[in-house]
Write a protein that holds these residues in place. Structure first.
Motif, PDB file in Angstrom:
ATOM      1  N   GLY A 359      93.579 -66.680 -16.262  1.00 32.53           N
ATOM      2  CA  GLY A 359      92.470 -67.160 -15.452  1.00 32.53           C
ATOM      3  C   GLY A 359      91.734 -68.306 -16.108  1.00 32.53           C
ATOM      4  N   GLY A 360      90.419 -68.278 -15.964  1.00 32.06           N
ATOM      5  CA  GLY A 360      89.583 -69.287 -16.590  1.00 32.06           C
ATOM      6  C   GLY A 360      89.189 -70.444 -15.701  1.00 32.06           C
ATOM      7  N   ARG A 361      89.478 -70.342 -14.388  1.00 32.67           N
ATOM      8  CA  ARG A 361      89.172 -71.470 -13.513  1.00 32.67           C
ATOM      9  C   ARG A 361      88.632 -71.001 -12.163  1.00 32.67           C
ATOM     10  NH1 ARG A 361      93.884 -74.136 -11.806  1.00 32.67           N
ATOM     11  NH2 ARG A 361      94.925 -72.132 -12.093  1.00 32.67           N
ATOM     12  N   ALA A 362      87.818 -71.855 -11.571  1.00 34.36           N
ATOM     13  CA  ALA A 362      87.473 -71.678 -10.166  1.00 34.36           C
ATOM     14  C   ALA A 362      88.696 -72.014  -9.341  1.00 34.36           C
ATOM     15  CB  ALA A 362      86.304 -72.584  -9.787  1.00 34.36           C
ATOM     16  N   THR A 363      88.786 -71.427  -8.151  1.00 32.33           N
ATOM     17  CA  THR A 363      89.987 -71.622  -7.343  1.00 32.33           C
ATOM     18  C   THR A 363      89.616 -71.646  -5.866  1.00 32.33           C
ATOM     19  OG1 THR A 363      92.211 -70.770  -6.908  1.00 32.33           O
ATOM     20  CG2 THR A 363      90.479 -69.146  -7.195  1.00 32.33           C
ATOM     21  N   GLY A 364      90.551 -72.116  -5.032  1.00 34.20           N
ATOM     22  CA  GLY A 364      90.330 -72.126  -3.594  1.00 34.20           C
ATOM     23  C   GLY A 364      89.728 -73.434  -3.110  1.00 34.20           C
ATOM     24  N   GLU A 365      90.178 -73.891  -1.951  1.00 31.05           N
ATOM     25  CA  GLU A 365      89.665 -75.134  -1.371  1.00 31.05           C
ATOM     26  C   GLU A 365      88.316 -74.928  -0.693  1.00 31.05           C
ATOM     27  OE1 GLU A 365      92.608 -76.759   1.188  1.00 31.05           O
ATOM     28  OE2 GLU A 365      94.104 -76.985  -0.401  1.00 31.05           O
ATOM     29  N   ALA A 366      88.075 -73.719  -0.199  1.00 23.18           N
ATOM     30  CA  ALA A 366      86.799 -73.396   0.440  1.00 23.18           C
ATOM     31  C   ALA A 366      86.304 -72.065  -0.104  1.00 23.18           C
ATOM     32  CB  ALA A 366      86.972 -73.318   1.956  1.00 23.18           C
ATOM     33  N   GLY A 367      85.036 -71.791   0.071  1.00 18.02           N
ATOM     34  CA  GLY A 367      84.499 -70.526  -0.431  1.00 18.02           C
ATOM     35  C   GLY A 367      84.206 -70.583  -1.911  1.00 18.02           C
ATOM     36  N   TYR A 368      83.823 -69.419  -2.461  1.00 14.29           N
ATOM     37  CA  TYR A 368      83.298 -69.364  -3.824  1.00 14.29           C
ATOM     38  C   TYR A 368      84.146 -68.439  -4.702  1.00 14.29           C
ATOM     39  CZ  TYR A 368      79.613 -71.052  -0.784  1.00 14.29           C
ATOM     40  OH  TYR A 368      78.931 -71.749   0.171  1.00 14.29           O
ATOM     41  N   PHE A 369      85.388 -68.851  -4.922  1.00 19.78           N
ATOM     42  CA  PHE A 369      86.356 -68.012  -5.630  1.00 19.78           C
ATOM     43  C   PHE A 369      86.474 -68.399  -7.106  1.00 19.78           C
ATOM     44  CE2 PHE A 369      87.619 -68.036  -1.173  1.00 19.78           C
ATOM     45  CZ  PHE A 369      87.837 -66.690  -0.924  1.00 19.78           C
ATOM     46  N   TYR A 370      86.708 -67.377  -7.930  1.00 17.19           N
ATOM     47  CA  TYR A 370      86.974 -67.597  -9.349  1.00 17.19           C
ATOM     48  C   TYR A 370      88.090 -66.658  -9.777  1.00 17.19           C
ATOM     49  CZ  TYR A 370      86.055 -69.216 -14.054  1.00 17.19           C
ATOM     50  OH  TYR A 370      86.178 -69.823 -15.278  1.00 17.19           O
ATOM     51  N   GLU A 371      89.006 -67.173 -10.566  1.00 14.46           N
ATOM     52  CA  GLU A 371      90.162 -66.376 -10.988  1.00 14.46           C
ATOM     53  C   GLU A 371      89.751 -65.203 -11.882  1.00 14.46           C
ATOM     54  OE1 GLU A 371      93.677 -69.774 -11.296  1.00 14.46           O
ATOM     55  OE2 GLU A 371      92.507 -69.253 -13.075  1.00 14.46           O
ATOM     56  N   PRO A 372      90.377 -64.052 -11.736  1.00 12.53           N
ATOM     57  CA  PRO A 372      90.185 -62.972 -12.709  1.00 12.53           C
ATOM     58  C   PRO A 372      90.574 -63.487 -14.102  1.00 12.53           C
ATOM     59  CG  PRO A 372      91.283 -62.140 -10.761  1.00 12.53           C
ATOM     60  CD  PRO A 372      91.248 -63.635 -10.619  1.00 12.53           C
ATOM     61  N   THR A 373      89.681 -63.270 -15.055  1.00 16.48           N
ATOM     62  CA  THR A 373      89.797 -63.944 -16.351  1.00 16.48           C
ATOM     63  C   THR A 373      89.648 -62.948 -17.495  1.00 16.48           C
ATOM     64  OG1 THR A 373      88.930 -66.011 -15.433  1.00 16.48           O
ATOM     65  CG2 THR A 373      88.750 -65.714 -17.827  1.00 16.48           C
ATOM     66  N   VAL A 374      90.514 -63.090 -18.489  1.00 14.13           N
ATOM     67  CA  VAL A 374      90.399 -62.338 -19.741  1.00 14.13           C
ATOM     68  C   VAL A 374      90.341 -63.332 -20.889  1.00 14.13           C
ATOM     69  CG1 VAL A 374      91.474 -60.666 -21.298  1.00 14.13           C
ATOM     70  CG2 VAL A 374      91.614 -60.327 -18.815  1.00 14.13           C
ATOM     71  N   LEU A 375      89.355 -63.165 -21.762  1.00 15.48           N
ATOM     72  CA  LEU A 375      89.181 -64.016 -22.931  1.00 15.48           C
ATOM     73  C   LEU A 375      89.272 -63.177 -24.197  1.00 15.48           C
ATOM     74  CD1 LEU A 375      86.007 -66.006 -21.740  1.00 15.48           C
ATOM     75  CD2 LEU A 375      88.392 -66.709 -21.486  1.00 15.48           C
ATOM     76  N   THR A 376      89.863 -63.722 -25.223  1.00 16.15           N
ATOM     77  CA  THR A 376      89.876 -63.070 -26.538  1.00 16.15           C
ATOM     78  C   THR A 376      89.255 -64.003 -27.573  1.00 16.15           C
ATOM     79  OG1 THR A 376      92.118 -63.897 -26.965  1.00 16.15           O
ATOM     80  CG2 THR A 376      91.931 -61.680 -26.037  1.00 16.15           C
ATOM     81  N   ASP A 377      89.059 -63.469 -28.776  1.00 17.34           N
ATOM     82  CA  ASP A 377      88.449 -64.242 -29.871  1.00 17.34           C
ATOM     83  C   ASP A 377      87.100 -64.835 -29.453  1.00 17.34           C
ATOM     84  OD1 ASP A 377      90.824 -63.856 -31.430  1.00 17.34           O
ATOM     85  OD2 ASP A 377      91.754 -65.505 -30.327  1.00 17.34           O
ATOM     86  N   VAL A 378      86.342 -64.041 -28.700  1.00 17.58           N
ATOM     87  CA  VAL A 378      85.058 -64.526 -28.193  1.00 17.58           C
ATOM     88  C   VAL A 378      84.024 -64.471 -29.318  1.00 17.58           C
ATOM     89  CG1 VAL A 378      83.244 -64.167 -26.494  1.00 17.58           C
ATOM     90  CG2 VAL A 378      85.636 -63.743 -25.868  1.00 17.58           C
ATOM     91  N   PRO A 379      83.428 -65.601 -29.676  1.00 23.11           N
ATOM     92  CA  PRO A 379      82.455 -65.603 -30.779  1.00 23.11           C
ATOM     93  C   PRO A 379      81.140 -64.945 -30.375  1.00 23.11           C
ATOM     94  CG  PRO A 379      82.572 -67.769 -29.762  1.00 23.11           C
ATOM     95  CD  PRO A 379      83.648 -66.946 -29.113  1.00 23.11           C
ATOM     96  N   ALA A 380      80.430 -64.453 -31.346  1.00 29.11           N
ATOM     97  CA  ALA A 380      79.189 -63.717 -31.086  1.00 29.11           C
ATOM     98  C   ALA A 380      78.096 -64.586 -30.493  1.00 29.11           C
ATOM     99  CB  ALA A 380      78.686 -63.077 -32.380  1.00 29.11           C
ATOM    100  N   ASP A 381      78.192 -65.912 -30.682  1.00 32.90           N
ATOM    101  CA  ASP A 381      77.137 -66.784 -30.163  1.00 32.90           C
ATOM    102  C   ASP A 381      77.435 -67.327 -28.773  1.00 32.90           C
ATOM    103  OD1 ASP A 381      79.211 -68.436 -30.909  1.00 32.90           O
ATOM    104  OD2 ASP A 381      77.956 -69.902 -31.971  1.00 32.90           O
ATOM    105  N   ALA A 382      78.538 -66.897 -28.173  1.00 34.38           N
ATOM    106  CA  ALA A 382      78.840 -67.334 -26.810  1.00 34.38           C
ATOM    107  C   ALA A 382      77.806 -66.778 -25.835  1.00 34.38           C
ATOM    108  CB  ALA A 382      80.241 -66.891 -26.409  1.00 34.38           C
ATOM    109  N   ASP A 383      77.438 -67.580 -24.861  1.00 36.54           N
ATOM    110  CA  ASP A 383      76.396 -67.164 -23.911  1.00 36.54           C
ATOM    111  C   ASP A 383      76.771 -65.897 -23.161  1.00 36.54           C
ATOM    112  OD1 ASP A 383      74.853 -69.319 -24.649  1.00 36.54           O
ATOM    113  OD2 ASP A 383      75.396 -70.556 -22.924  1.00 36.54           O
ATOM    114  N   LEU A 384      78.046 -65.740 -22.804  1.00 35.29           N
ATOM    115  CA  LEU A 384      78.432 -64.580 -21.993  1.00 35.29           C
ATOM    116  C   LEU A 384      78.389 -63.262 -22.756  1.00 35.29           C
ATOM    117  CD1 LEU A 384      81.447 -64.244 -23.157  1.00 35.29           C
ATOM    118  CD2 LEU A 384      82.149 -65.509 -21.125  1.00 35.29           C
ATOM    119  N   VAL A 385      78.220 -63.323 -24.068  1.00 36.00           N
ATOM    120  CA  VAL A 385      78.025 -62.099 -24.839  1.00 36.00           C
ATOM    121  C   VAL A 385      76.615 -61.548 -24.608  1.00 36.00           C
ATOM    122  CG1 VAL A 385      77.896 -61.136 -27.180  1.00 36.00           C
ATOM    123  CG2 VAL A 385      79.728 -62.732 -26.580  1.00 36.00           C
TER     124      VAL A 385
END
Length: 484
Positions: A359-385
């Motif tokens: 994943g990691g990307r928005a998708t679709g020509e219309a509407g508000y879709f985002y790909e199912p996403t898995v991230l690893t090695d996420v640092p502690a200072d990342a906003d999504l933490v």
């Protein structure tokens, strides 16, 4: 019922004093389909005057409603439960149209949300007090429970039915009248629910529904009204804090179900098949747009690679699309703002060194879709933490021992729910006791249950919805001392 006939059958006015009416200035709110960005229909937009009229109606019938026999209130809830079951398909379709979730998930919400009506229909007749003799024998102590009074309910967009039934159910059971302000993005399900309660015979004025785009003005006026006695809100912590401040003027009884930053802990002895199944439920229910969604995946370093691989494969296999389309398992996010926020959080994490498994990307020509996403090695200072993601994104970090897992899990201002996967009974108990959270799900990816008290600690709010505790939020205790 197809989409067009369902939408054409809706009452799109305000529901005030048992009557459907237009807003006093005639303005309307456009309700959008988040899968297409197109307008589904338009509804009345309440003014301050309309909000006051709704409170007037609630106040006018409060005493009569409170005096209604408990069994009558119970039967109204039971009748509503049965009618909702009959109309489950149309309610699910309506939710999918205005909110975006796949039909299967909408049907699941109807089942879950409706359980609050059944549960509180059974609790009505169990409201009780006590009688005792004072320690010195000089008097008799009688306690009784009475309805708090007119209640303002502010519900969010992500669970249009369940967030309403879990407030309306105990209020009806306790004998409180209500003014409900549903989210302007998803008001249609609440309007349909009002129709159901009208049909089963809930008296005029007991339930009033006032969608509005002028939330601050309308709600501010009602919260400052001395006739209002309770405020219950589900939504963001930031808004919740402002409402608590406003509620202090009238010293309202307040229930707040606010944001979350749920940790999902996987220990080395966990059954990984169950852990991955649980992760899919905890992350992907409602496309991750839930305060209970797993936000931080904390996985022991010995099993982190295998867990990430399996989890990534499952997420990559999800089908993204309009919730009404066959086979779709992931619908759109609620609006462009939500989509942009998820994109920003993922971009921030990857810019700081996180790796994208899938994943990691928005998708679709219309509407508000985002790909199912898995991230690893996420640092502690990342906003999504530190922030609530509210989207289909799963960041994975590792830990080396139980103490560190607890430190990481508790390193947040929030404390709504936590998920724990382990086969060690002692660890289940130790970790559950150590987590700073109002709820803990052990070896399961869903925690919500009408028979259990839902709520958090810290910045996730206070008060409980559901369980034996849920009705207490709508009751006041009165003590009477009687000389023998």
């Amino acid at each position: 019922m197809n989409e067009s006939s369902l939408l054409s059958s809706l009452n799109t006015g305000l529901f005030v004093g048992g009557e459907w009416r237009e807003g006093s200035d005639g303005k309307q709110i456009d309700v959008e389909d988040p899968a297409t960005g197109k307008v589904l229909t338009s509804i009345a937009d309440a003014t301050v005057e309309d909000g006051v009229a709704a409170l007037d109606a609630a106040v006018a019938v409060q005493a009569e409603w409170a005096a209604t026999p408990p069994r009558e209130r119970a039967e109204l809830l039971r009748s509503a439960f049965e009618l909702i079951n009959e109309r489950a398909d149309e309610l699910a379709l309506l939710m999918t149209l205005e909110m975006g979730k796949p039909l299967a998930q909408s049907k699941g919400e109807v089942t879950y949300g409706n359980e609050f009506f059944r549960w509180f229909s059974e609790e009505v007749v169990r409201i009780h007090g006590r009688y005792s003799v004072s320690p010195d024998g000089s008097s008799r102590l009688l306690t009784m429970k009475q309805p708090v009074g007119p209640t303002l309910m502010i519900t969010p967009w992500n669970f249009p039915l369940a967030m309403g039934t879990r407030k309306i159910g105990p209020a009806i059971a306790a004998g409180c009248t209500m003014v409900v302000k549903p989210a302007s993005q998803t008001p249609l399900t609440m309007l349909r629910l009002a129709q159901v309660l009208e049909e089963v015979g809930v008296p005029k004025g007991v339930l009033n529904v006032v969608p509005t785009s002028r939330t601050g003005d309308v709600m501010g006026r009602l919260i400052s009204d001395p006739r209002l006695r309770k405020l219950t809100f589900t939504g963001s912590t930031g808004v919740g804090k402002k409402l608590v401040e406003q509620s202090a003027e009238q010293l309202l009884r307040v229930s707040m179900e606010l944001g979350g930053n749920a940790p999902f802990l996987v220990f080395p002895d966990a059954d990984l098949d169950k852990a991955v199944d649980g992760a899919m439920l905890a992350k992907m229910r409602n496309m991750g747009e839930a305060c209970t969604a797993a936000n931080r995946f904390l996985v022991h370093e010995d099993v982190a690679d295998e867990f990430a691989r399996r989890f990534g494969e499952r997420m990559a296999a999800e089908k993204v699309g309009r919730g009404t389309d066959e086979g779709v398992t992931v619908g759109p996010l609620i609006d462009q703002k939500a989509k942009d926020k998820v994109s920003e959080l993922v971009d921030d994490a990857t810019s700081r060194g996180a790796s994208v498994v899938t994943g990691g990307r928005a998708t679709g020509e219309a509407g508000y879709f985002y790909e199912p996403t898995v991230l690893t090695d996420v640092p502690a200072d990342a906003d999504l933490v530190h922030e609530e993601i509210f989207g289909p994104v799963a960041p994975i970090t590792t830990f080396s021992d139980e103490d560190k897992a607890l430190r990481l899990a508790n390193d947040t201002e929030y404390g709504l729910v936590a998920y724990v996967f382990t086969t060690d009974l002692g660890r289940m108990i130790r970790v559950s006791e150590g987590l700073q959270s109002g709820m803990v799900a052990v070896n399961q990816g869903i925690i919500s249950n009408a028979a259990a008290p839902f709520g958090g600690v810290k910045h996730s709010g206070f008060g409980r919805e559901g369980g034996f505790e849920g009705i207490e939020e709508y009751l006041s205790v009165k003590y009477v001392g009687i000389a023998p």
